[in-house]
Design an enzyme around this catalytic site. Structure first.
Site, mmCIF file in Angstrom:
data_model
loop_
_atom_site.group_PDB
_atom_site.id
_atom_site.type_symbol
_atom_site.label_atom_id
_atom_site.label_comp_id
_atom_site.label_asym_id
_atom_site.label_seq_id
_atom_site.Cartn_x
_atom_site.Cartn_y
_atom_site.Cartn_z
ATOM 1 C CB ALA A 1 45.571 47.131 44.683
ATOM 2 C CB SER B 1 30.592 42.980 38.242
ATOM 3 O OG SER B 1 31.894 43.427 38.441
ATOM 4 C CG LEU B 2 34.088 39.843 34.621
ATOM 5 C CD1 LEU B 2 35.285 40.151 33.724
ATOM 6 C CD2 LEU B 2 33.587 38.432 34.358
ATOM 7 C CD GLU C 1 37.450 38.603 26.431
ATOM 8 O OE1 GLU C 1 37.312 38.701 25.208
ATOM 9 O OE2 GLU C 1 36.496 38.571 27.222
ATOM 10 C CE LYS D 1 38.184 43.656 34.546
ATOM 11 N NZ LYS D 1 38.180 45.113 34.697
ATOM 12 N NE ARG E 1 29.311 47.416 35.335
ATOM 13 C CZ ARG E 1 30.472 46.887 35.679
ATOM 14 N NH1 ARG E 1 30.801 45.677 35.258
ATOM 15 N NH2 ARG E 1 31.328 47.568 36.415
ATOM 16 C CE LYS F 1 41.428 44.592 38.159
ATOM 17 N NZ LYS F 1 40.453 45.095 39.147
ATOM 18 C CB CYS G 1 41.654 71.241 61.993
ATOM 19 S SG CYS G 1 41.295 72.970 62.400
ATOM 20 C CB CYS H 1 39.499 75.452 59.715
ATOM 21 S SG CYS H 1 40.973 74.857 58.850
#
Length: 673
Positions: free
Chosen positions: A34, A82-83, A111, A113, A134, A308, A421, A427
């Protein structure tokens, strides 16, 4: 203001690319899906508002990350898209409206995913001849031997298959099998989730290891094919099942929008009842002719959308807030919690990002908190439930000194929201993280140089900093119990480490640049620098303006590079590595091609028959020309292949001459056109 916008967009581009690299190549994402989607949407909005600052290699123009670390690369016959995503009923309705303004749709295929690894299988005359991941959508990694070990995938199709067929699907690790498999591993070797386990299992050099893991696959489409008589997506699935290929049981053809939403809602409620993980549902126009008519954007089909599901949220108690120090000095607070199960796994820690984020959310130690996790990353604390406070909660105060070295923390500039830092050189936390990162697959991929080995080298005083790494000897390693057998002799881990270090000295320049932990310089920027400047010395001697002019770099990264090289001890690290034999320049390849394109700027759009998509820019450059990504009045020619994009129309609008592939070949040969 203009520079701030450009810097913001450049930072977003690099951040997204880094996360794509972690997700697609390393299978070790560090943020929730997300949050990644939010970054991508933010970049899309800025690019829409300020198109003049849009990078030619923006992740909004590409499918996936396009990175690879092993296995031979090969091209897909048809691009593997891709979608695009939607995140609620309102966005889904908008997508329906957009599709139906172009075409009258009577059937939708819905369908689930599957959350796995996308794969492309090539069958020729019914025989499996090639399997590719892919990759970047055009080119993927060949994993044919590993795919052949998966029992669900037939080596030879049943019935009368077509002479040529590309099958697209998702390789996954069944949930029950995953838990059994994972629980049998030592704790430090366990996978975070089934998706990582599937990807890690498929990317094994030894196919016997893949064969030992119960992977499966589900088909979700086809690419190129010949002689297949199908009219709809559901026809495709019926045909695939007839050939013996594994299709999903969880798809449905419906006619109404409300039936689509009902399908989505049903599997949102029952997502954990399936044999595999899902992260949403996919809606497709069922009719193939309409799919073809609707077409594609540069990265996704217009006739399909992924809905999604929101990340899962659970409650637990916040026991403490602590901080960790990263390899660039960034100090990050994290939550220590009562163990809680979320998205199928038990978690005890969650990120809090930075001091401002803790204050903004008003979180107190002892609070009942809400956390979320998108399946495969460290969870995030969303908020505290104030109504459950008892009065015993304690406000957290950000430390003012580094917990590892005691150095006072500070912000590097006014725009930096993170405390850091500044003791970068010594460190212990930063040193350990940098050395561990050098060995990671993102950098030099040094076998054995994991977190424990990095700690062992430092704790035993074998090395003072990363500069000493490439001069390690067997005698030095014998000073640490980590590298010894019980009888006190040198163990296999030491031998493997020394061998891997020797191999790492020959790695390409871009990997060395990544290994140096220069802020903002990830694989994409490093590859651009190596390709253009060819040596570490040329990079060091370049000004910020010269660096920022390189495509894929930009002003933010350029400033970081100049700042890094200005520090004396960084130069000392480079010189130690150079003395140990690390390669700091790109191999010089003789170019005897005739300079027939000298002084010309060309843009290529669409697919060419005689040239691979990833080699056309190199062909133009070798012949003295400049391969540009966008059309302008300065463009001399636009070369148009099959399925050209909007660049052809732009060329016509500006009066730029358009060439077909035959004319382009003549131009390369020095002939008049």
């Amino acid at each position: 203001m203009t520079e701030q916008i450009r810097a913001k967009m450049a930072t977003l581009v690099e951040t997204i690319k880094e996360h794509q690299f972690l997700y697609y190549v390393l299978d070790k994402p560090t943020i929730a899906d997300a949050d990644f989607d939010a970054l991508l949407k933010e970049l899309e909005k800025l690019e829409a508002k300020y198109p003049q600052y849009k990078s030619s290699d923006s992740p909004t123009l590409k499918v996936g990350g396009g990175f690879s670390t092993q296995f031979e690369q090969r091209d897909h016959l048809h691009k593997m898209m891709s979608l695009d995503n939607v995140f609620g009923a309102e966005e889904l309705s908008t997508w329906f409206d957009r599709v139906e303004r172009s075409e009258s749709v009577s059937e939708w295929l819905c369908e689930v995913k599957v959350d796995g690894l996308a794969i492309n299988l090539l069958y020729e005359n019914g025989v499996l001849t090639q399997a590719l991941t892919r990759g970047n959508g055009t080119t993927g990694e060949e994993v044919t031997l590993n795919i052949r070990t998966i029992s669900a995938i037939p080596h030879k199709l049943k019935g009368t298959p077509p002479p040529l067929l590309e099958v697209r699907g998702e390789v996954y690790f069944p949930l029950k099998a995953f838990h059994d498999f994972n629980n049998a591993l030592d704790e430090e070797d366990r996978f975070a989730n089934p998706r990582n386990a599937a990807a890690g299992s498929l990317r094994q050099k030894d196919p016997r290891i893949t064969a030992s893991r119960p992977l499966s696959m589900v088909v979700h489409g086809v690419g190129a094919y010949e002689g297949l008589d199908v009219k709809s997506q559901s026809d495709v699935y019926k045909a695939m099942a007839g050939f013996g290929l594994p299709i999903s049981k969880n798809f449905k053809v419906v006619k109404k929008h409300e039936d689509v939403q009902a399908f989505i809602d049903h599997f949102g409620e029952h997502r954990h009842d399936l044999e595999h993980e899902i992260d949403g549902a996919v809606v497709k126009v069922n009719n193939l002719a309409l799919q073809e008519s609707l077409g594609f954007t540069s990265r996704a089909p217009k006739w399909a959308i992924a809905y999604k599901y929101p990340p899962e949220e659970v409650e637990t108690q916040l026991l403490d807030i602590r901080v960790s120090v990263g390899r660039t000095g960034r100090v990050t607070p994290f939550a220590v919690m009562e163990p809680v199960t979320v998205a199928g796994s038990t978690v005890t820690h969650a990120t809090l990002h930075n001091e401002e984020e803790v204050a903004r959310k008003g979180i107190l130690i002892g609070d009942t908190i809400v956390i979320r996790k998108a399946g495969d990353v460290i969870p995030e604390v969303l908020k505290a439930i104030e109504s459950k406070r008892t009065g015993k909660e304690v406000r957290w105060v950000m430390p003012t000194t580094c917990p590892d070295c005691g150095t006072p923390l500070k912000r590097m500039n006014e725009a930096d929201v993170d405390l850091r830092c500044p003791n970068a050189r010594s460190c212990p936390a930063q040193l350990r993280e940098r050395i561990y990162y050098i060995g990671s697959r993102a950098a030099l991929d040094i076998d054995v140089l994991g977190y424990e080995a990095a700690s062992a080298l430092l704790d035993a005083g074998i090395i003072d900093d990363e500069g000493d790494l490439f001069a390690l000897t067997a005698e030095q390693l014998s000073r640490s119990p980590f590298f010894l057998k019980k009888d006190g002799s040198l163990g296999k881990s030491a031998e493997k480490l020394l061998t891997a270090i020797e191999e790492a000295k020959t790695k390409p320049l871009w990997r060395v640049l990544v290994a140096l932990s220069i802020r903002h310089v990830g694989p994409t920027a490093a590859a651009a620098l190596a390709s253009k400047l060819r040596s570490i010395d040329a990079i060091k001697s370049s000004s910020a303006d010269q660096l920022s002019a390189i495509e894929g770099v930009g002003p933010v990264i350029a400033d970081a590079i100049v700042e890094w090289f200005a520090i004396d001890w960084h130069s000392a690290v480079i010189e130690k590595w150079r003395a140990a034999g690390v390669r700091f320049d790109e191999e010089v390849v003789a170019n005897d091609a005739p300079q027939t394109l000298e002084g010309l700027t060309l843009v290529v759009t669409g697919s060419l028959v005689g040239f691979k998509r990833d080699e056309i820019s190199e062909v133009i450059s070798k012949h003295g020309g400049k391969a540009a990504s966008s059309v302008s009045k300065k463009t001399d020619y636009v070369v148009v292949g099959d399925a050209p994009g909007s660049k052809a129309a732009k060329a016509a609008e500006l009066g730029v001459r358009i060439l077909n592939e035959e004319e382009f070949v003549k131009l390369l040969a020095g002939e008049k056109i």
